[in-house]
Design a protein around this motif. Structure first.
Motif, PDB file in Angstrom:
ATOM      1  N   LEU A 225       0.928  -1.213   0.029  1.00 46.55           N
ATOM      2  CA  LEU A 225      -0.053  -0.054  -0.237  1.00 46.55           C
ATOM      3  C   LEU A 225       0.791   1.269   0.126  1.00 46.55           C
ATOM      4  N   ASN A 226       0.759   2.121  -0.884  1.00 48.49           N
ATOM      5  CA  ASN A 226       1.500   3.413  -1.080  1.00 48.49           C
ATOM      6  C   ASN A 226       0.832   4.487   0.090  1.00 48.49           C
ATOM      7  N   ILE A 227       1.162   4.326   1.184  1.00 52.98           N
ATOM      8  CA  ILE A 227       0.644   5.360   2.227  1.00 52.98           C
ATOM      9  C   ILE A 227       1.911   5.305   3.266  1.00 52.98           C
ATOM     10  N   PRO A 228       2.045   6.295   4.048  1.00 52.05           N
ATOM     11  CA  PRO A 228       3.059   6.257   5.171  1.00 52.05           C
ATOM     12  C   PRO A 228       2.328   5.368   6.296  1.00 52.05           C
ATOM     13  N   PHE A 229       3.308   4.386   6.904  1.00 47.41           N
ATOM     14  CA  PHE A 229       2.904   3.619   7.821  1.00 47.41           C
ATOM     15  C   PHE A 229       2.257   4.346   8.919  1.00 47.41           C
ATOM     16  N   ALA A 230       2.543   5.561   9.234  1.00 40.82           N
ATOM     17  CA  ALA A 230       1.991   6.128  10.534  1.00 40.82           C
ATOM     18  C   ALA A 230       0.625   6.736  10.362  1.00 40.82           C
ATOM     19  N   GLU A 231       0.004   6.707   8.844  1.00 36.51           N
ATOM     20  CA  GLU A 231      -1.183   7.411   8.466  1.00 36.51           C
ATOM     21  C   GLU A 231      -2.336   6.130   8.322  1.00 36.51           C
ATOM     22  N   ILE A 232      -1.608   4.900   8.386  1.00 42.09           N
ATOM     23  CA  ILE A 232      -2.657   3.868   8.025  1.00 42.09           C
ATOM     24  C   ILE A 232      -3.655   3.647   9.467  1.00 42.09           C
ATOM     25  N   ASN A 233      -4.920   3.609   9.070  1.00 43.29           N
ATOM     26  CA  ASN A 233      -5.606   3.018  10.194  1.00 43.29           C
ATOM     27  C   ASN A 233      -5.893   1.613  10.164  1.00 43.29           C
ATOM     28  N   ASP A 234      -5.282   0.823  11.159  1.00 43.41           N
ATOM     29  CA  ASP A 234      -5.290  -0.539  11.112  1.00 43.41           C
ATOM     30  C   ASP A 234      -5.608  -1.205  12.507  1.00 43.41           C
ATOM     31  N   PRO A 235      -6.956  -1.138  12.645  1.00 44.39           N
ATOM     32  CA  PRO A 235      -7.362  -1.449  14.283  1.00 44.39           C
ATOM     33  C   PRO A 235      -6.825  -3.084  14.622  1.00 44.39           C
ATOM     34  N   ARG A 236      -6.802  -3.972  13.630  1.00 43.23           N
ATOM     35  CA  ARG A 236      -6.573  -5.365  13.534  1.00 43.23           C
ATOM     36  C   ARG A 236      -4.696  -5.528  13.885  1.00 43.23           C
ATOM     37  N   GLY A 237      -4.023  -4.369  13.496  1.00 45.71           N
ATOM     38  CA  GLY A 237      -2.548  -4.622  13.516  1.00 45.71           C
ATOM     39  C   GLY A 237      -2.149  -5.505  12.563  1.00 45.71           C
ATOM     40  N   LEU A 238      -2.706  -5.536  11.263  1.00 47.06           N
ATOM     41  CA  LEU A 238      -2.123  -6.527  10.483  1.00 47.06           C
ATOM     42  C   LEU A 238      -1.042  -5.832   9.510  1.00 47.06           C
TER      43      LEU A 238
ATOM     44  N   GLY B 219      -0.788  -9.186   4.059  1.00 47.36           N
ATOM     45  CA  GLY B 219      -1.070 -10.400   3.240  1.00 47.36           C
ATOM     46  C   GLY B 219      -2.479 -10.653   3.318  1.00 47.36           C
ATOM     47  N   PHE B 220      -2.976 -11.093   2.272  1.00 53.88           N
ATOM     48  CA  PHE B 220      -4.510 -11.231   1.716  1.00 53.88           C
ATOM     49  C   PHE B 220      -4.606 -12.897   1.627  1.00 53.88           C
ATOM     50  N   GLU B 221      -5.153 -13.662   2.476  1.00 52.87           N
ATOM     51  CA  GLU B 221      -5.090 -15.166   2.774  1.00 52.87           C
ATOM     52  C   GLU B 221      -6.604 -15.500   2.471  1.00 52.87           C
ATOM     53  N   LYS B 222      -7.705 -14.991   3.137  1.00 56.51           N
ATOM     54  CA  LYS B 222      -8.914 -15.411   3.080  1.00 56.51           C
ATOM     55  C   LYS B 222      -9.989 -14.562   2.430  1.00 56.51           C
ATOM     56  N   LEU B 223     -10.791 -15.079   1.814  1.00 55.62           N
ATOM     57  CA  LEU B 223     -12.076 -14.134   0.969  1.00 55.62           C
ATOM     58  C   LEU B 223     -12.676 -13.457   2.033  1.00 55.62           C
ATOM     59  N   GLU B 224     -12.887 -13.999   3.166  1.00 55.29           N
ATOM     60  CA  GLU B 224     -13.822 -13.380   4.281  1.00 55.29           C
ATOM     61  C   GLU B 224     -13.092 -11.926   4.833  1.00 55.29           C
ATOM     62  N   ASP B 225     -11.792 -11.940   4.633  1.00 53.21           N
ATOM     63  CA  ASP B 225     -10.929 -10.739   4.893  1.00 53.21           C
ATOM     64  C   ASP B 225     -10.969  -9.474   3.899  1.00 53.21           C
ATOM     65  N   LEU B 226     -11.759 -10.059   2.748  1.00 54.55           N
ATOM     66  CA  LEU B 226     -11.742  -8.746   1.801  1.00 54.55           C
ATOM     67  C   LEU B 226     -12.219  -7.438   2.132  1.00 54.55           C
ATOM     68  N   PRO B 227     -13.462  -7.213   3.128  1.00 54.42           N
ATOM     69  CA  PRO B 227     -13.897  -6.110   3.274  1.00 54.42           C
ATOM     70  C   PRO B 227     -12.955  -5.202   4.305  1.00 54.42           C
ATOM     71  N   TYR B 228     -12.181  -6.020   5.005  1.00 51.34           N
ATOM     72  CA  TYR B 228     -11.213  -5.339   6.160  1.00 51.34           C
ATOM     73  C   TYR B 228      -9.875  -4.731   5.022  1.00 51.34           C
ATOM     74  N   VAL B 229      -9.500  -5.742   4.217  1.00 51.94           N
ATOM     75  CA  VAL B 229      -8.453  -5.557   3.308  1.00 51.94           C
ATOM     76  C   VAL B 229      -8.727  -4.136   2.642  1.00 51.94           C
ATOM     77  N   MET B 230      -9.904  -4.250   2.083  1.00 56.43           N
ATOM     78  CA  MET B 230     -10.214  -3.162   1.051  1.00 56.43           C
ATOM     79  C   MET B 230     -10.620  -1.665   1.920  1.00 56.43           C
ATOM     80  N   SER B 231     -10.806  -2.099   3.282  1.00 51.49           N
ATOM     81  CA  SER B 231     -10.795  -0.743   3.882  1.00 51.49           C
ATOM     82  C   SER B 231      -9.326   0.084   4.158  1.00 51.49           C
TER      83      SER B 231
END
Length: 695
Positions: free
Chosen positions: A640-653, A671-683
């Motif tokens: 992802l082309n975004i500074p690490f300090a700016e990413i909002n990642d509640p799960r800490g992935l 990493g994107f491994e499971k289809l059910e994680d798609l909504p979070y990955v897309m956020s």
């Protein structure tokens, strides 16, 4: 520096004369600041226990260290707004009290003789306060009881009249006298050889009405110069710019002009509150004589006023600039200023300049109609001229527009004609603009559109469906509700008339045949309506299609032959193309399912998102990559082309890889491994996309 507390009235009485230097801003307090001062004076005057009310500082300078016992004029560095306002109040109070003396020292003669004039002196020395040229004649007329000058200072006159009106309440006169006597300032005198007036001035710009960025720039340029040099630059350039803009436009638009000017000169767009800092950096790097810098600002100010304030003398350009102002195209001003300079230097011919301006107008209007986000346009216009080849000026400008990528694109005829037919143009930000342009295009006798009102042929009925008359339900057919809701504010249903109130919600045939009806209209927009027997969805869409064709000529696209355009395209470093087959992990069912789901969701973020297969990864970009995908044996590796300090990642992935070698362009990996994680990955992906769009 020498500082002491002083009663403001004592300061005014003992100062021989207070002079506002030419580098200071004009008087700018509005009624809001005057009302605040008035309320403070009344509150202070009514409170017997209040022994003083602090209203700020007065900073002044002359050769050597001195106090107000000196007989030389004092140059005010800070405090002119409150000193001027109190002087206006004293002038109004002197008029109101007449010969009465509510408290000692507050009759008319004493108020004028102590605080407004030096009665035993003549000429300019007679006046206690000398303002800038814009304000001084008005203040003198007030003090002398004479008619206002032709070029009256609006702020000085309005604020004096405000105090005059308030003082008609005779019960307040004693309270005001008491309140005035309690006003306190810090009297700060500077020594020219030891104190830096500019630094002191900047540090004290935190009270009262905040200085504009342009005020700070003018002070920065002129304050350190010798008086004769100051006067020359002010009279030759800055005063002429003040007159060019006029009082209201100078106070409201000069900051914006300086921002556009610095964008032209530096290629960077200063923050609105950072114009002064950007100018200081530019001035220090530029290392040109101050005369050259001020002369150049003056030159570009003339261009700006021609574009933004309607002072252009050339009829062809004047009409185009009128269109540009009505469309509110401030974002394009840096490019237009640069083009105007080249036009003045005869690098760009008049007709080519006019065509370039019309293309800029078309670009802005087409994008607005096609609802393309506007947040990239300031950077587009700031940097577009870098692509120009001035030996083929107009051609290279067209090429630059045609080659703009994705969300910066110049909408094609197909896209524009499609969207203008279905867009809500009644609630469009500049509806009189587009109606006037359609009506008057290539018309040698243009219609004054402002004298007409917009008409819904199928009535809008106050946007209340229950008010649609039965005659119109019958006219529109069984699906009248859908037709009304879909098309009432669209291009095909809108026109101009001088008979809006007479038409009201009448039937189409009534509107066509009545006195002043469409049958008798001389407006081009109403051509063809007289020949129709009914007004329904088919008639609306047919008229819209015809008008869309006309609109594509009014707002033309940038067109060049393919062979010509090819000369401006950057050659790709490699002719090799890649695809799914070049990423062997994508043949695995699970990884391919992940990729197809991710791909569909990412491309759906916005129409401007594009997909590019490369040798090592697949890139998704608006203009530059915002996410890169590296297919792996059991998952997708996302960069992802975004500074690490700016990413909002509640799960800490997410992982910070800013200091590590990696494939892809981003500082954040996941990493994107499971289809059910798609909504979070897309956020997370959406954050990277929106950051690029915002920037």
């Amino acid at each position: 520096m020498k500082a002491k507390e002083a009663r403001l009235l004592n300061f005014l009485q003992t100062a021989p004369q207070l002079v506002i230097p030419i580098y200071q801003r004009i008087y700018s307090w509005s009624l809001k600041e005057c009302e605040q001062l008035w309320d403070d004076i009344l509150r202070c005057g009514r409170d017997e226990n209040n022994q003083g009310h602090f209203i700020g500082s007065v900073v002044y300078i002359e050769n050597g260290l001195y106090s107000v016992t000196s007989q030389s004029p004092l140059l005010i560095i800070d405090g002119q707004q409150r000193v001027t306002t109190v002087s206006l109040l004293i002038a109004a109070l002197a008029e109101a009290v007449g010969d009465q003396e509510f408290i000692e020292g507050f009759n008319q003669a004493q108020l004028r003789g102590f605080y407004l004039t030096n009665p035993l002196l003549s000429g300019e020395k007679r006046y206690k306060l000398i303002l800038s040229k814009t304000d001084n004649e008005t203040l003198r007329a007030i003090i002398d009881g004479k008619p206002q000058p032709e070029n009256v200072s609006l702020r000085v006159s309005e604020n004096f009249e405000y105090f005059r009106e308030e003082l008609k309440n005779k019960e307040l006169l004693e309270v005001v006298c008491k309140g005035l006597s309690k006003l306190i300032v810090v009297d700060i005198s500077l020594q020219r050889d030891h104190d830096n007036p500019q630094l002191i001035f900047e540090s004290m710009n935190s009270t009262g009405k905040k200085l504009s960025q342009a005020d700070l720039i003018r002070n920065y340029i002129l304050m350190g110069l010798e008086n004769e040099h100051q006067t020359m630059l002010y009279n030759d350039h800055w005063r002429k710019m003040e007159l060019l803009f006029g009082q209201e436009a100078y106070s409201e638009q000069f900051d914006a002009f300086m921002r556009h000017y610095l964008t032209v000169k530096t290629g960077d767009i200063p923050r609105i509150d950072g114009i002064y800092d950007a100018f200081k950096q530019y001035f220090c790097r530029n290392r040109q004589p101050v005369e050259s810098v001020v002369a150049e600002i003056h030159k570009y100010a003339t261009y700006y006023c021609a574009i933004a304030l309607g002072i252009e003398k050339n009829k062809q350009l004047k009409d185009i600039f009128h269109n540009i102002r009505e469309l509110r195209m401030d974002v394009a001003y840096p490019l237009m200023l640069e083009l105007y300079d080249d036009y003045q230097l005869n690098i760009l011919k008049l007709n080519d300049f006019a065509e370039a301006l019309r293309l800029i107008e078309s670009y802005v209007f087409r994008r607005a109609v096609c609802a393309i986000p506007t947040n990239s346009m300031n950077k587009t216009f700031a940097g577009l001229s870098k692509s120009f080849y001035k030996e083929n000026y107009l051609e290279s400008l067209k090429a630059a527009f045609m080659l703009l990528p994705s969300y910066r694109r110049f909408p094609t005829d197909e896209e524009f004609k499609r969207d203008i037919q279905i867009r809500d143009l009644y609630n469009f930000r500049s509806r009189t603009y587009w109606l006037r342009r359609l009506e008057n295009h290539n018309h040698k006798e243009p219609i004054p559109v402002d004298e007409y009102t917009i008409e819904h042929i199928m009535p809008q009925c106050d946007n209340q469906i229950e008010k649609v008359p039965a005659v119109w339900k019958d006219e529109l057919g069984d699906e009248w509700q859908r037709v009304w809701e879909t098309w009432r504010h669209s291009l095909g249903n809108l026109t101009l008339t001088g008979y809006n109130s007479e038409y009201s919600n009448r039937s189409f045939t009534d509107k066509r045949d009545m006195d002043g009806g469409f049958k008798y209209s001389h407006l081009r927009l109403n051509d063809g309506l007289a020949n129709l027997d009914e007004w329904n969805e088919e008639a609306i869409t047919a008229r819209a299609k015809k008008m869309a064709e006309q609109a594509s000529r009014v707002w033309p696209s940038a067109n060049l032959p393919a062979d010509t355009l090819k000369n401006y395209q950057h050659k790709s470093e490699s002719n090799i193309s890649y695809g799914l087959k070049d990423h062997p992990h994508l043949v695995k069912k699970h990884v391919l399912e992940l990729f197809e789901a991710f791909r569909k969701a990412t491309l759906a973020l916005d129409a401007c998102v594009t997909e590019v297969f490369l040798k090592l990864y697949i890139a998704y970009k608006a203009e530059v990559n915002f996410v890169d995908v590296v297919p792996q044996a059991k998952r997708l590796h996302l960069s992802l082309n975004i500074p690490f300090a700016e990413i909002n990642d509640p799960r800490g992935l997410c992982r910070d890889v800013s200091n590590l070698g990696r494939w892809g362009n981003g500082d954040v990996e996941i990493g994107f491994e499971k289809l059910e994680d798609l909504p979070y990955v897309m956020s997370l992906v959406t954050q990277a996309f929106e950051r690029q769009m915002d920037n």
